[in-house]
Design a protein around this motif. Structure first.
Motif: not given
Length: 224
Positions: A87-96
């Motif tokens: 199951f493929l997920y997309l995750a977004v993270f903040r920089p640094q």
């Protein structure tokens, strides 16, 4: 059948769209780089999102700012051990944000255009997740999740332009994004530039806003 989750972890760092990969410590594909992922633990996980968050915490010590299931893949060829489903997920993270030593952030386009191989079918999974990110960024507020807790309007526009690799008209962009459903003034200002700029924050951090038209602009460079 082998069941797992695989997560395409994205962040924006100095205008570059980056992907998080980790070096495998076991066979198959030992020492090869792969997406962040892991097996489903029925005794611990009540939902696939639980599996994702558990694996991210164990392998990266990061918590995603945005998470979305993209697709599922299943066949007898993607894993040399036999039939598997992921199951493929997309995750977004903040920089640094710092990660474990066996993980590293890489420019996603450099990776896709290089001869470097990822374990299993992970390079194809990256392309699938990247396409979802690019498409959804044209008609939703998704790129806002790449920013910190507060941001200026120029930073917000630069974020959209970096992801879409498109120069967007300033006035039209602000009319579309500067809405109380999307963001609110914090009452503070950024004094790092000569002219102080108002700071904004997301109005509803757990809710995407969808536009009635696609973002349109002038390409800054070809997507590769």
């Amino acid at each position: 059948m082998i069941g797992s989750i695989e997560v395409c972890c994205f962040r924006l760092q100095q205008g570059q769209l980056q992907l998080l990969i980790s070096q495998r410590k076991t066979e198959p594909f030992i020492n090869q780089y792969a997406l962040i992922g892991g097996g489903i633990a029925p005794q611990q996980d009540q939902h696939l999102d639980d599996t994702v968050n558990r694996c991210l915490q164990q392998k990266t010590q990061l918590q995603p700012h945005y998470l979305e299931q993209v697709s599922s893949q299943a066949d007898p060829h993607r894993d040399p051990r036999g039939w598997s489903v992921c199951f493929l997920y997309l995750a977004v993270f903040r920089p640094q944000q710092k990660v474990h030593a066996n993980c590293k952030w890489v420019n996603v386009y450099d990776l896709l255009n290089s001869p470097v191989k990822l374990a299993f079918d992970h390079k194809a999974l990256v392309e699938t997740a990247l396409n979802r990110l690019l498409n959804k960024s044209q008609y939703s507020s998704l790129p806002v999740y790449f920013l910190g807790a507060s941001f200026t309007l120029p930073e917000l526009q630069q974020c959209f332009e970096s992801i879409l690799q498109t120069q967007l008209p300033k006035a039209a962009f602000r009319r579309r994004l500067n809405r109380p459903e999307i963001m609110l003034e914090t009452g503070e200002k950024d004094h790092s530039q000569n002219r102080p700029a108002k700071l904004y924050a997301m109005a509803a951090p757990k809710q995407l806003y969808f536009f009635d038209q696609l973002m349109k602009g002038s390409p800054t460079k070809a997507l590769t």
